[in-house]
Write an enzyme that holds these catalytic residues in place. Structure first.
Site, short mmCIF file in Angstrom:
data_model
loop_
_atom_site.label_atom_id
_atom_site.label_comp_id
_atom_site.label_asym_id
_atom_site.label_seq_id
_atom_site.Cartn_x
_atom_site.Cartn_y
_atom_site.Cartn_z
N MET B 30 -104.65 23.88 12.32
CA MET B 30 -105.75 23.03 12.78
C MET B 30 -106.40 23.67 14.01
O MET B 30 -107.15 23.02 14.74
CB MET B 30 -105.25 21.63 13.09
CG MET B 30 -104.62 20.96 11.85
SD MET B 30 -104.78 19.16 11.84
CE MET B 30 -103.83 18.72 13.29
N GLY B 31 -106.12 24.94 14.26
CA GLY B 31 -106.74 25.64 15.37
C GLY B 31 -106.13 25.30 16.71
O GLY B 31 -105.03 24.74 16.79
N LEU B 33 -105.13 27.55 18.88
CA LEU B 33 -103.95 28.38 18.62
C LEU B 33 -103.10 28.62 19.86
O LEU B 33 -103.62 28.71 20.97
CB LEU B 33 -104.41 29.73 18.05
CG LEU B 33 -105.25 29.68 16.78
CD1 LEU B 33 -105.64 31.09 16.35
CD2 LEU B 33 -104.53 28.95 15.66
N HIS B 37 -98.43 29.55 16.52
CA HIS B 37 -99.26 30.02 15.41
C HIS B 37 -99.18 31.55 15.28
O HIS B 37 -99.08 32.10 14.20
CB HIS B 37 -100.72 29.64 15.62
CG HIS B 37 -100.96 28.15 15.73
ND1 HIS B 37 -101.23 27.55 16.94
CD2 HIS B 37 -100.99 27.17 14.80
CE1 HIS B 37 -101.42 26.24 16.74
NE2 HIS B 37 -101.28 25.99 15.44
N GLN B 61 -105.41 13.61 7.22
CA GLN B 61 -104.04 13.44 7.70
C GLN B 61 -103.96 12.70 9.03
O GLN B 61 -102.88 12.59 9.60
CB GLN B 61 -103.33 14.80 7.79
CG GLN B 61 -103.80 15.73 8.90
CD GLN B 61 -103.28 17.14 8.71
OE1 GLN B 61 -103.63 17.84 7.77
NE2 GLN B 61 -102.41 17.58 9.60
N GLY B 147 -94.73 26.52 10.52
CA GLY B 147 -93.84 26.48 11.67
C GLY B 147 -92.77 25.41 11.50
O GLY B 147 -93.03 24.34 10.95
N LEU B 184 -94.00 24.67 21.87
CA LEU B 184 -95.46 24.82 21.94
C LEU B 184 -96.14 23.85 20.99
O LEU B 184 -95.67 23.61 19.88
CB LEU B 184 -95.85 26.26 21.60
CG LEU B 184 -95.38 27.34 22.57
CD1 LEU B 184 -96.09 28.66 22.27
CD2 LEU B 184 -95.62 26.93 24.01
N ARG B 187 -101.14 19.90 21.34
CA ARG B 187 -101.30 18.63 22.08
C ARG B 187 -100.74 18.69 23.49
O ARG B 187 -100.94 17.76 24.26
CB ARG B 187 -100.65 17.48 21.29
CG ARG B 187 -101.41 17.11 20.01
CD ARG B 187 -100.80 15.89 19.31
NE ARG B 187 -101.61 15.42 18.20
CZ ARG B 187 -101.38 15.71 16.92
NH1 ARG B 187 -100.36 16.48 16.58
NH2 ARG B 187 -102.16 15.21 15.97
#
Lengths: 284, 284
Positions: B30-31, B33, B37, B61, B147, B184, B187
């Site tokens: 969802m970017g 990064l 990621h 979602q 992940g 990480l 959010r």
């Protein structure tokens, strides 16, 4: 023609054909082939594809009180017909091959599945979309062919393919009928001679309904009532549904001002038959 | 590195790479990064694949009261990081490109989605599996990387791939943490300085729980209670869940006699953080 039972074998054969530059067609069936299935093969062959036919009676799309165990099967005869029609590969997996562990994943298309056959067969279309997704991932075809006799199924699969971006073209092939009009179905073998005769009322009432629309009738209820009356008066069939619906998305039209599908399901003895007729009406 | 927004463009580029004989990796994101990621990219690069990263904040979602609109976005920075890490193609579609019409099709994985994050985020995992199915059909990768921080998501996607026979290998990549232990997350930027400090209790309590299990503790409730106590005593975090579950299928074990995942979700202010730790225990 080759015949395989393993997913890994299908994948290997298809990959080989793709390397040669061939496009792949998939015709998903439950076997007990008739001319309806073979018309799908014919169309796929005309388009020059490598034709894979799956033959699998999918337990997931049968309800607990439906005819899974008595669904007709004759693999040797199917293989003969498929070979003659030009099928290149039959994929005939076991239930264990398709569902090796408890299946937890369901593909569900909402709205389109809530009417018509979805009402009397709860869960049926989830079973169809789930197994078709599996077959699409196993065979990875460029095109998949579906008969218009299962018109609702065709629309649901088409919707699924659009919504989930399957890289597959879904092609609908017209209903094939006996000379007297009865739509071909693997379940026709269960009809008694008398029910076989009576079942003609289905295609006849659909043809009459089309004539009425062509003559200008635009009232949905009038059309449905005419068909119901004819079936009830001329046969012992028990009506499951008779419905005029949008040919695009199965919504119920207020009046007939765009193309519709007239769809019905009727039970003769223990055998449930479906039939339909798409009537193209110009948007007025 | 190329950057495209259209499904047709991705398909064309990927088809070209496949023709050259390259295998394709997909990293759905969802970017916004971070190194988590980028560790997925690193692993994909090591395997010599053509690496496609999707960047799409998927509305499907997010629940109605969740953080869709404030989810952090920074495409230019993402593109810079992705390029440096060796991504070959960024796919950054608009919502309209992904959902051009009303989406009627949902892919649902039952059971696995009913616990943990599935309880407080109803519909969340259906949104994930549906968009991942779409991305799989658009990119048609050989491998997809997820992940382990979203451990439940990883298990659900893996189950979906198995059940629906996607021709794709799903690869899980370990959690990347800050030096002080915080997992990480995009959010994390929402945390105040104080909450950022308090949030360390998550990774610490998980580490202590692992130590307890290694020392012989086999009682599920004891482990969960220890973690809860520590979080409650040492922070202002509001616990959503703390659970010890089977690392294979998320069922609740009677006692810890096989590998487990200790998973938790805790809210600091308005920011909900998740973390987990897989503890490998030999079946005794």
């Amino acid at each position: 023609m080759e015949r395989v039972e393993r997913i890994s074998e299908v994948r290997e054969i298809v990959a080989g054909q793709k390397k040669k530059g061939l496009r792949i067609a998939l015709i998903p069936t439950m076997g007990y082939l008739h001319q309806g299935h073979l018309s799908l093969v014919k169309q796929a062959k005309q388009e020059g594809t490598f034709v894979v036919m799956s033959i699998f009676v999918n337990p997931l799309q049968f309800g607990p009180n439906e005819d899974l165990s008595r669904y007709p099967r004759d693999l040797e005869h199917d293989a003969k017909l498929a070979r003659e029609a030009g099928v290149d590969l039959i994929f005939h997996p076991s239930v264990e091959e398709m569902y090796p562990q408890k299946n937890r994943t369901i593909v569900e298309v909402s709205e389109l599945g809530n009417a018509l056959c979805g009402l009397s067969r709860p869960g049926h279309f989830n079973g169809v979309t789930t197994v078709v997704s599996k077959l699409f991932h196993i065979v990875q075809p460029d095109r998949a062919y579906f008969g218009q006799k299962d018109y609702q199924q065709y629309l649901i699969v088409r919707q699924m393919v659009r919504d989930l971006n399957f890289p597959i073209e879904v092609i609908a092939v017209p209903i094939v009928r006996e000379e007297d009009g009865l739509a071909l179905s693997s379940r026709n073998v269960f009809l008694t001679a008398e029910h076989r005769r009576e079942a003609l009322v289905l295609s006849k009432s659909l043809a009459e309904a089309e004539t009425l629309i062509r003559q200008g009738e635009r009232n949905v209820t009038t059309i449905e009532e005419k068909i119901r009356e004819k079936i009830t008066e001329e046969s012992s069939g028990k009506i499951d549904y008779v419905e005029v619906r949008s040919a695009e998305n199965l919504t119920k039209p207020e009046v007939i001002d765009d193309s519709v599908v007239i769809a019905l399901a009727v039970k003769f003895g223990t055998t449930r038959l479906i039939d339909n007729r798409v009537v193209e009406v110009k948007n007025v």
